[in-house]
Design an enzyme around this catalytic site. Structure first.
Site, short mmCIF file in Angstrom:
data_model
loop_
_atom_site.label_atom_id
_atom_site.label_comp_id
_atom_site.label_asym_id
_atom_site.label_seq_id
_atom_site.Cartn_x
_atom_site.Cartn_y
_atom_site.Cartn_z
N TYR A 193 -2.28 -0.84 10.90
CA TYR A 193 -2.48 -1.36 9.54
C TYR A 193 -1.31 -0.96 8.64
CZ TYR A 193 -3.75 -1.30 4.65
OH TYR A 193 -3.70 -1.44 3.29
N SER A 234 0.82 -1.21 0.00
CA SER A 234 0.00 0.00 0.00
C SER A 234 0.86 1.26 0.00
CB SER A 234 -0.88 -0.02 1.25
OG SER A 234 -1.44 1.25 1.48
N LYS A 279 1.99 -3.26 6.67
CA LYS A 279 2.44 -3.24 5.27
C LYS A 279 3.95 -2.97 5.22
CE LYS A 279 -1.41 -4.26 3.38
NZ LYS A 279 -1.59 -5.63 2.90
#
Length: 338
Positions: free
Chosen positions: A150, A125, A154
């Site tokens: 989150y 991302s 990544k």
């Protein structure tokens, strides 16, 4: 060739399965249905004429992962989407995110490194860049401290893959850093299925347009941008899906430069929140009920991709416009409510 797609019934996963099957790959899907529906298999089969193999499985259970690879010992490539992705939820429940996004990744890589040759595509991302110092954002931009658990999964996920590739030359991996995937398949047989209140702008817009939500909140109009609202790089989900097929073929054809590579997936163009709203109003013929409210903490002012590397090295380019994406998202919303 046989490809495993984890999280293959999710938004980007299902569109990627369609593109893989259209290119003649045999697809095996693993999904635990925590954020998807088995009905998506019907949509995939309607579009492609082929039903992928589906295994309902929670990849957090390590013995199940081991058993899967023992049973399917002829997998040519893995595209790994299975992960939790709501920023707000990750702040409230960080351990769930670390277990689901990192624990599962470790289990997958442990199995792949046992093989003579394995190919791995990772769903990453643009959150890894945070508020970038320079725009457009290239793959060389510094990775900033994550704004959420989150985002951190990544960043750490990419590090885990890179470290694993460093000591396992038989493993080849590509991390694809998506900007903002939106839209639905042009057949409207598959699309985005947010559970509960959508966390993303697009489904919130279409749900407001159809009357499911009363009003859209625009978080701040006093940012240093042309119309004062935040800017993002919105890319059609089918374009994102096609990039996964191109990336996988790159590994299968051994055209990769080194066994770990990173590519941005975006259009190279930023669109503001108000531009997105106006695009919706244009393609739907509806006035959207929205209201400007206070800024939201942690929102990046603007982020859009430099796509040169993906265009020139990967040989992929986004094709759809913002209006194309918006039209497909609206058609999908209309179908869901019909």
């Amino acid at each position: 060739m046989k490809v495993l797609v984890t999280g293959g019934l999710g938004f980007i996963g299902s569109h990627t399965v369609v593109e893989l099957q259209n290119e003649g790959f045999e697809v095996v899907i693993i999904d635990n249905l925590s954020n998807s529906s088995e009905d998506v298999l019907v949509g995939i089969e309607t579009i492609t004429g082929k039903k992928p193999i589906f295994e309902k499985m929670d990849l957090r259970n390590k013995p199940d992962v081991q058993q899967f690879f023992a049973k399917h010992n002829n997998i040519d490539g893995v595209i790994h989407f299975a992960a939790s992705k709501a920023v707000g939820e990750s702040v409230e429940n960080p351990l769930l995110y670390y277990e689901n996004n990192l624990g599962v990744l470790v289990y997958m890589l442990q199995e792949l490194t046992k093989q003579d040759k394995s190919n791995f595509i990772f769903s990453s991302s643009c959150t890894v860049y945070g508020q970038a110092d320079k725009l457009p954002i290239t793959e060389d931009a510094p990775v900033k401290p994550a704004e959420s658990p989150y985002g951190n999964t990544k960043q750490v996920g990419e590090e885990i893959i890179k470290d694993t590739c460093n000591v396992n030359p038989q493993l080849a991996a590509i991390a694809l850093r998506y900007f903002n995937p939106i839209g639905a398949h042009p057949t409207v047989e598959i699309g985005e299925l947010p559970i509960g209140v959508p966390q993303n702008l697009l489904p919130y817009i279409t749900q407001t347009g159809i009357g499911l939500r009363e009003q859209l909140s625009v978080f701040g109009d006093d940012y240093p941008t042309e119309d004062g609202t935040c800017i993002r790089d919105y890319i059609h989900v089918v374009d994102v899906a096609k990039a996964h097929v191109v990336a996988l073929k790159r590994l299968l054809d051994q055209k990769n430069e080194g066994n770990y590579e990173v590519f941005n997936l975006g259009t190279g163009k930023g669109s503001s929140v108000l531009e997105v709203i106006h695009s919706f109003e244009k393609v739907s013929g509806k006035n959207l009920n929205y209201k400007v409210v206070d800024r939201r903490p942690g929102d990046v002012i603007q982020a859009y991709a430099d796509t040169k590397k993906a265009n020139q090295v990967l040989g992929w380019k986004a094709q759809s416009t913002l209006d194309d994406s918006m039209k497909s998202a609206w058609d999908w919303e209309l179908k869901l409510r019909s």
